[in-house]
Design an enzyme around this catalytic site. Structure first.
Site, PDB file in Angstrom:
ATOM      1  CG  PHE A  52      16.735  10.650  40.142  1.00  0.00           C
ATOM      2  CD1 PHE A  52      16.300  11.803  40.517  1.00  0.00           C
ATOM      3  CD2 PHE A  52      16.017   9.887  39.494  1.00  0.00           C
ATOM      4  CE1 PHE A  52      15.130  12.553  39.969  1.00  0.00           C
ATOM      5  CE2 PHE A  52      14.662  10.349  39.202  1.00  0.00           C
ATOM      6  CZ  PHE A  52      14.224  11.723  39.271  1.00  0.00           C
ATOM      7  CG  ASP A  53      23.910  13.290  42.253  1.00  0.00           C
ATOM      8  OD1 ASP A  53      24.786  12.848  42.714  1.00  0.00           O
ATOM      9  OD2 ASP A  53      23.644  14.483  42.743  1.00  0.00           O
ATOM     10  CG  LEU A  54      21.822  10.345  47.742  1.00  0.00           C
ATOM     11  CD1 LEU A  54      20.472   9.979  47.746  1.00  0.00           C
ATOM     12  CD2 LEU A  54      22.566   9.207  48.420  1.00  0.00           C
TER      13      LEU A  54
END
Length: 218
Positions: free
Chosen positions: A10-12
């Site tokens: 996941f990106d943030l």
């Protein structure tokens, strides 16, 4: 596209958290402190996602030396309470919990400095869902999204995670390109800071956490 994924990255910013208020306000203070015109709100939003040095060069026309100095000012402005002027997007915490409960390892792969990312995930009590947390190194030797994704995949593999079918979830073209550089598919979310034009390299685009959950969990 629904399948059994062996790991999910996941990106943030723009994917898990709505961090634009914290980033853009810190950027506005940075430009003011540097004696430069403060970009408009839409212009500042473009800085959310890419490595900050690259963003300063691309959007503000800075030289590498100027961008490096600007990043140092920005990092001072964007720390502690300032970085926590953010919120977790609705439905994301529950989705992370479901993925974790399903036994699928989760990694964070963000262009944000790694220590800042850990601080934010800790603040929102999300760290327990992540097997690996990877961000930019403090010297930004590791700052390009492709390098961050590569490091996340390396750390997952070192932890004994099955790497046969990983996928990345993000919101900007940098996420899709970073995934492609490492030979893995990318799902882009529409609630982030990207535009439809950035979705060209994505394997899929979703508009809701329910839709994302179907692609990730079936």
């Amino acid at each position: 596209m629904t399948r059994t994924w062996s790991a999910i990255l996941f990106d943030l910013d723009g994917t898990i958290t709505d961090s634009a208020p914290a980033i853009t306000s810190s950027l506005a203070r940075t430009f003011a402190l540097l004696g430069r015109p403060v970009p408009s709100a839409p212009e500042l939003l473009a800085y959310v996602g890419p490595p900050m040095i690259a963003a300063f060069q691309e959007y503000a026309g800075m030289t590498l030396a100027e961008a490096t100095a600007a990043r140092a000012v920005y990092r001072t402005e964007y720390q502690g309470a300032a970085s926590l002027d953010t919120a977790v997007f609705p439905g994301i915490a529950g989705l992370l919990e479901r993925i974790h409960a399903a036994g699928i390892p989760i990694a964070l792969a963000t262009s944000k400095p790694e220590l800042s990312a850990i601080e934010i995930l800790t603040h929102f009590e999300l760290t327990q869902y992540f097997s690996v947390i990877v961000g930019a190194s403090e010297d930004e030797v590791r700052s390009a999204k492709a390098d961050i994704v590569a490091e996340a995949l390396t750390r997952l593999g070192a932890a004994g995670v099955d790497m046969s079918a990983p996928v990345l979830v993000g919101d900007r073209i940098y996420d899709a390109e970073g995934a492609a550089a490492n030979g893995i598919p990318a799902i882009l979310v529409e609630w982030g800071y990207g535009s439809p034009a950035e979705a060209g390299e994505a394997t899929a685009v979703v508009h809701s956490t329910d839709q994302l959950a179907k692609l990730l969990l079936g």
